[in-house]
Design a protein around this motif. Sequence first.
Motif, mmCIF file in Angstrom:
data_model
loop_
_atom_site.group_PDB
_atom_site.id
_atom_site.type_symbol
_atom_site.label_atom_id
_atom_site.label_comp_id
_atom_site.label_asym_id
_atom_site.label_seq_id
_atom_site.Cartn_x
_atom_site.Cartn_y
_atom_site.Cartn_z
ATOM 1 N N LEU A 1 -27.333 34.494 -17.994
ATOM 2 C CA LEU A 1 -26.904 33.683 -19.130
ATOM 3 C C LEU A 1 -26.041 34.502 -20.070
ATOM 4 C CD1 LEU A 1 -29.503 31.242 -20.643
ATOM 5 C CD2 LEU A 1 -27.116 30.886 -20.205
ATOM 6 N N VAL B 1 -23.188 20.066 -10.474
ATOM 7 C CA VAL B 1 -22.802 21.134 -11.389
ATOM 8 C C VAL B 1 -22.460 22.420 -10.666
ATOM 9 C CG1 VAL B 1 -23.966 22.750 -12.907
ATOM 10 C CG2 VAL B 1 -23.801 20.400 -13.542
ATOM 11 N N THR B 2 -23.222 22.731 -9.612
ATOM 12 C CA THR B 2 -22.948 23.995 -8.927
ATOM 13 C C THR B 2 -21.636 23.936 -8.162
ATOM 14 O OG1 THR B 2 -24.395 23.178 -7.216
ATOM 15 C CG2 THR B 2 -25.298 24.793 -8.709
ATOM 16 N N ASN C 1 -12.841 26.598 -10.713
ATOM 17 C CA ASN C 1 -12.258 27.922 -10.528
ATOM 18 C C ASN C 1 -11.104 27.862 -9.562
ATOM 19 O OD1 ASN C 1 -13.871 29.286 -12.261
ATOM 20 N ND2 ASN C 1 -15.394 29.823 -10.712
ATOM 21 N N PHE D 1 -12.081 25.290 -30.770
ATOM 22 C CA PHE D 1 -13.524 25.426 -30.901
ATOM 23 C C PHE D 1 -13.904 26.216 -32.129
ATOM 24 C CE2 PHE D 1 -15.119 23.320 -27.294
ATOM 25 C CZ PHE D 1 -14.111 23.369 -26.357
ATOM 26 N N ALA E 1 -18.416 24.123 -10.623
ATOM 27 C CA ALA E 1 -17.924 25.443 -11.012
ATOM 28 C C ALA E 1 -16.946 25.967 -9.973
ATOM 29 C CB ALA E 1 -19.100 26.391 -11.164
ATOM 30 N N GLN E 2 -17.310 25.830 -8.709
ATOM 31 C CA GLN E 2 -16.425 26.307 -7.640
ATOM 32 C C GLN E 2 -15.071 25.628 -7.697
ATOM 33 O OE1 GLN E 2 -18.267 25.358 -3.987
ATOM 34 N NE2 GLN E 2 -19.785 26.957 -4.078
ATOM 35 N N VAL F 1 -17.358 33.963 -15.688
ATOM 36 C CA VAL F 1 -16.926 33.448 -14.405
ATOM 37 C C VAL F 1 -18.088 32.655 -13.833
ATOM 38 C CG1 VAL F 1 -16.055 34.047 -12.159
ATOM 39 C CG2 VAL F 1 -15.519 35.477 -14.121
ATOM 40 N N ARG F 2 -17.944 31.356 -13.849
ATOM 41 C CA ARG F 2 -19.001 30.532 -13.288
ATOM 42 C C ARG F 2 -18.855 30.568 -11.800
ATOM 43 N NH1 ARG F 2 -19.826 24.564 -14.375
ATOM 44 N NH2 ARG F 2 -17.716 24.383 -15.129
ATOM 45 N N LYS F 3 -19.772 31.213 -11.147
ATOM 46 C CA LYS F 3 -19.554 31.326 -9.720
ATOM 47 C C LYS F 3 -20.000 30.096 -8.970
ATOM 48 C CE LYS F 3 -21.131 35.333 -8.798
ATOM 49 N NZ LYS F 3 -22.134 35.707 -7.874
ATOM 50 N N GLY F 4 -20.969 29.430 -9.489
ATOM 51 C CA GLY F 4 -21.515 28.356 -8.682
ATOM 52 C C GLY F 4 -22.313 28.967 -7.551
ATOM 53 N N GLY G 1 -17.037 21.220 -22.250
ATOM 54 C CA GLY G 1 -17.341 22.484 -21.616
ATOM 55 C C GLY G 1 -16.336 22.812 -20.531
ATOM 56 N N VAL G 2 -15.945 21.797 -19.779
ATOM 57 C CA VAL G 2 -15.001 22.026 -18.686
ATOM 58 C C VAL G 2 -13.663 22.486 -19.210
ATOM 59 C CG1 VAL G 2 -13.639 20.753 -16.995
ATOM 60 C CG2 VAL G 2 -16.092 20.509 -17.033
ATOM 61 N N SER H 1 -24.498 27.652 -14.144
ATOM 62 C CA SER H 1 -23.361 26.803 -13.768
ATOM 63 C C SER H 1 -22.948 25.841 -14.842
ATOM 64 C CB SER H 1 -23.723 25.956 -12.544
ATOM 65 O OG SER H 1 -24.032 26.766 -11.476
ATOM 66 N N ILE H 2 -23.726 25.742 -15.878
ATOM 67 C CA ILE H 2 -23.442 24.692 -16.843
ATOM 68 C C ILE H 2 -22.259 25.087 -17.722
ATOM 69 C CG2 ILE H 2 -24.385 23.461 -18.801
ATOM 70 C CD1 ILE H 2 -26.965 23.508 -17.426
ATOM 71 N N PRO H 3 -21.276 24.228 -17.823
ATOM 72 C CA PRO H 3 -20.110 24.569 -18.634
ATOM 73 C C PRO H 3 -20.490 24.588 -20.108
ATOM 74 C CG PRO H 3 -19.940 22.320 -17.881
ATOM 75 C CD PRO H 3 -21.166 22.884 -17.256
ATOM 76 N N ALA I 1 -13.074 23.934 -22.023
ATOM 77 C CA ALA I 1 -13.172 25.240 -22.670
ATOM 78 C C ALA I 1 -12.934 26.346 -21.673
ATOM 79 C CB ALA I 1 -14.550 25.389 -23.294
ATOM 80 N N GLU I 2 -13.407 26.126 -20.461
ATOM 81 C CA GLU I 2 -13.255 27.151 -19.444
ATOM 82 C C GLU I 2 -11.899 27.174 -18.808
ATOM 83 O OE1 GLU I 2 -17.511 27.294 -17.286
ATOM 84 O OE2 GLU I 2 -15.691 26.915 -16.190
ATOM 85 N N LYS J 1 -16.269 32.504 -21.743
ATOM 86 C CA LYS J 1 -15.543 32.201 -20.518
ATOM 87 C C LYS J 1 -16.040 33.092 -19.405
ATOM 88 C CE LYS J 1 -11.039 30.300 -20.970
ATOM 89 N NZ LYS J 1 -9.690 30.432 -21.375
ATOM 90 N N PRO K 1 -15.019 28.570 -25.593
ATOM 91 C CA PRO K 1 -14.216 29.415 -24.724
ATOM 92 C C PRO K 1 -14.556 30.897 -24.836
ATOM 93 C CG PRO K 1 -12.911 28.616 -26.551
ATOM 94 C CD PRO K 1 -14.209 27.890 -26.613
#
Lengths: 442, 425, 305
Positions: free
Chosen positions: A442, B284-285, B292, B340, B288-289, A382-385, B313-314, A371-373, B316-317, A380, A377
């Motif tokens: 990861l 953090v978990t 998105n 970056f 992400a949700q 898909v961080r699902k959480g 980081g935020v 989950s860590i950003p 960048a995504e 990129k 980029p």
Amino acid sequence: MTTAYDASEKVRDEVVLLETVNMKKLFPVKKGVFGRVVGHVHAVDGVSVSIRRGETLGLVGESGCGKTTVGRAILMLTPPSDGYVFFETPRIVLESFKVLQSIRSKFRQGKAAAADAVRLADEMGRLFGSAGCDVSDDRKKDLCGMADKIRRSAAGDKSLGDSAKWREAAPEALDDALTEVAKRYCINFKEKTEMKHLRARIQIVFQDPYSSLDPRFTVERIVGEGFRIHGPPASASKDVKFGETERIHQLIEQVGLSHDHLSRLPHEFSGGQKQRIALARALALEPDFIVLDEPTSALDVSVQAQVLNLLRRLQDKFGLTYLFISHDLSVVEHMSDRIAVMYLGKIIELAPVRELLSNAKHPYTQALIASIPIPDPKFKKVRKGIEGEVPSPIDPPKGCRFHPRCGLAGRECKTIEPLLVDIGNGHFVACHHWDYKVPPLL
Amino acid sequence: MTTYKKPVLEIRGLKTQFFLREGTVTALDGIDLTVYENESIGMVGETGCGKSMTAFSILRLVPHPGRIESGNIFFKESEEVRSRRLRYEAEAQAWYERQPLSKKKEYFATYGPRPRDRKGREMRFTRSEVEKMTPPEIAPHKLVMTYLSLLAKKIPDSDKIGKDAALRAYDLLNKSHDYMRSVRGKKISMIFQDPTTALDPVFTVGQQLREVISLHQGIYNRAELDSRVLKILRLVRLAAPETVMKQYPHELSGGMKQRVMIALALSCGPSLLIADEPTTALDVTIQAQVLNLLKEVVRGVGSTMILITHNLGVVAETCDRICIMYAGRIVEEATAAELFEKPTHPYTAGLLNAFPKLGERKDELSVIKGTVPDLMLPFPGCAFVERCERATDVCRKVRPRRVEVYPDHFVSCHLFTGGANDNRV
Amino acid sequence: MTMRRRLNDQLTRWKMSGGAKQFVVDLLERGSRNAMVVVGVSIITIMISLALLAPVLPIAPPNELHLELGENFQTPSSRHWFGTDSLGRDVFSRLVWGARISLLVGTLAVLFSLLIGMTLGLTAGYFGGKTDYIISGTIDLFWTFPAFLLALALGAALESPGLNTVIIAISISYWAGFARLVRGQSLAVRERLFVEASKALGANSRRIMFTHVLPNCLAPLIVWASIGVADAITIESSLSFLGVGTQPPAASWGYELQSGKTFIEEAPWIAVFPGLAILVTILGFNLLGDGLRDVLDPRLKGLRR
């Protein structure tokens, strides 16, 4: 600085600096006009970690997992409801203690046999007969005597009469022995006066730099408050008069501030500088152990880097031991030798840093890492959480606490709580399915 | 830029100051930013760099004792007007450059930035001071605007846009308070960092959403309102929207509250959504949700997003373009990949290095030495000069101009501008 | 110029040393910018100076009777600035001596209430639990005593009411207000992180209470104390008016009012001047209190004033 945890390289200390055994902290929930206690918040529910001198243990978890409570319980700001917090205990004492505890649980459950009593007696004899245990000599004699009686009684010696029946005598002796050890070595069993001396050796740096400094005190007063309470620290030589001002000047330089900052008030400083002042205050009494409760969470990235570097430098210089609490895994990774991951009051994984990050076994840890950003980029992903919300610690789920949100949850996960098992390499995990082959996230 | 991208918001020379007893704090010092349609832009910077203040300035919610001193914020300018405005601005610049030096000095003295006295009144320059001035090469912003408004008066009535309206019509800083109220929430929305304090605790979620929708869309039919509320709650992926509608904010978790805030912001289909550190207060978990969700929903509704954060980081995504702010100025602006890959400004490079990255454990984190400058003291040159390792003499004296160092990649640094100055006033 | 510079340096030095000195200097600086504070302080200073200098002022002694015809009921003149009363006593002189009484009562009563209230409130707020319960109960009990009626009752009950009864009566009912205020502040301050930090350093409760909690509670207390003095003076004047306060021949303003009441048509100066004195003094303290409240509260915003 220890850059990697390697058991063979580091000299195994004979004295464990800090170890918590089954520490619990429950907050009562009151309802109604009369404040009836209707339930408990299981903030910390059986945490057992051991920290060696000179190492940094990282404690990670999200909000509500209890990590801050662990830090404050160690410092006795919110004393633990249950469990033991050992400080500077010889390893043999700790091991004997744990053995005695397991025997006691057997007695409590009523499953004790004569063999257990013999084991008990042996252990007690070993513990109190050795020089390692720092209990007064007559107490030692008493307890050894009791142990002897129990052994003889369990061996079938009728000559001792009814009063020495091992079934009754053993639990009593056990409790005595355990309390004796606890009183001598555990922080949460100490008397108030003893506690005061101990406070000089265990310190804390809080998360919020803006309110942890008294706005009416100058920096000099803040840093020197410890001296006013305790007098000169341990290292001050007895014959030379202790120069409080010089020491304060030294401290302030060590944290990277200058002398003219001493007469100023906290509100004139930035967040990073305030944390440095808080650090100087913590270092004044020359502690062995410092709990760092999210020290850089409220700071900007560039300031954070400065403060973290400072912390490491000081650790090298003074041989400090840190408990680094944070929700930011990348910061914890940078600072720690080992990392413990908490969820809803329990430790669900514990491992050396490299091992944890490359080989995390618990699904929650894996999700946390994923989950860590990442500031790039190209990644990129898909961080699902994790699906769902963190459940309330008042009524934690049965069985494995993570099972409502876990993709691997099976039948046993809903009923049986997994315990921390050693899977080698100093890696402990609490999950029924830890060896399930999952693709790396990861 | 080959394809014409329609700008939703164009900020020119925005300057916001706070007038305190101890001095004047310049929170924003000449911001130039263009936000295009369907493109999310991230504003990154540390505490005090002015990123939140930009958001408040756009919405004209700058708290007392602050004031927007100068600048323009053009919102959804039509193509025609914009091209005309740019044409006239070029004309004004050309006219200014043709002026003799003495005239330039006069104009600069009248229209340039003037220091204020203790009571906040602008001071006049004396004759001798005017003589000693060095007027800039670029016309002062105020002068350009005055010229433009003079020109506008000459535009014939038969023109479709009309006289003064032409160039000021879309400038948010010119509008009345009533107009701004209709803009906020409907055309430009904002979501804040802490959802707990941003939601009113005595009203249910449904009540708050209904209020916003009825206020801006003019719908008063309860059934209609409810169906819209449900629709928007489903859009932000809240489980069991019918239940949530009847709940109070304190009954919801942090992530859910943030989703409600997003729902509130998007309920009237705004063209621009400003998100001020939307996930800093979340785990953090959950972060992400929510991120998105933001990305998808904003795109789905057809809005543009400005994401303000300190976390590289935020952005960048989530963002297509990123701009880095420091001490009230934008120092670098580029697409995410560009930034970056090729961080040009020393501050950006320093920021990227100071981040402890997962998987890369170093002995010491590289730091940016020094601290953020005091915004009360004016600094003539580059704001970063005290902390920059590659600072030169010219950096101390002259403020660097914004140049395009790579295609579509802008930076304000003398190392790349060759010492050209930017006396943008 | 050097005197001023030296004063400035000393003030800056005090300001830097933190704690009480810094607080006071800060207060002075901010206070001097606020109009209400300045006016209030001026009035109070005048009153206090008059009161203190009473014995040495070139005025007739307050109790000097002049029963000869023509000496009493004199209109204000150059010899008797505010005229004389029915017994030929100089009204101005009695006014000035009366100031001593009023100010004494006001400050002493508030001081005692403050000391009692502060300690109890601090203890209640800091320790909480049972201690708080008991002390709060006591506060509530005393809260209900209206100072005036209590003093009245005391005065009537005792054989010889006087200055002391007034002071005691006011203190008994006033301390509850201070205690409540301090308790509230104390409850808030004890939650702050620096209190925990001190505990972590090993400070005991007493040290934390008096060095950390108390200084952070002082702001509203000062405001209340200023207004409290005004209140106390009002009560004293009222009691003296009714005859259960300071007894004649002490020159209390209330008593003057009462004695002048009968002659309000023929010799208004006997009652009017004491009345004005009460008015002005109370105004002074109220202004000070209000001004201080403004000074102490929104200073966090640093607005240009």
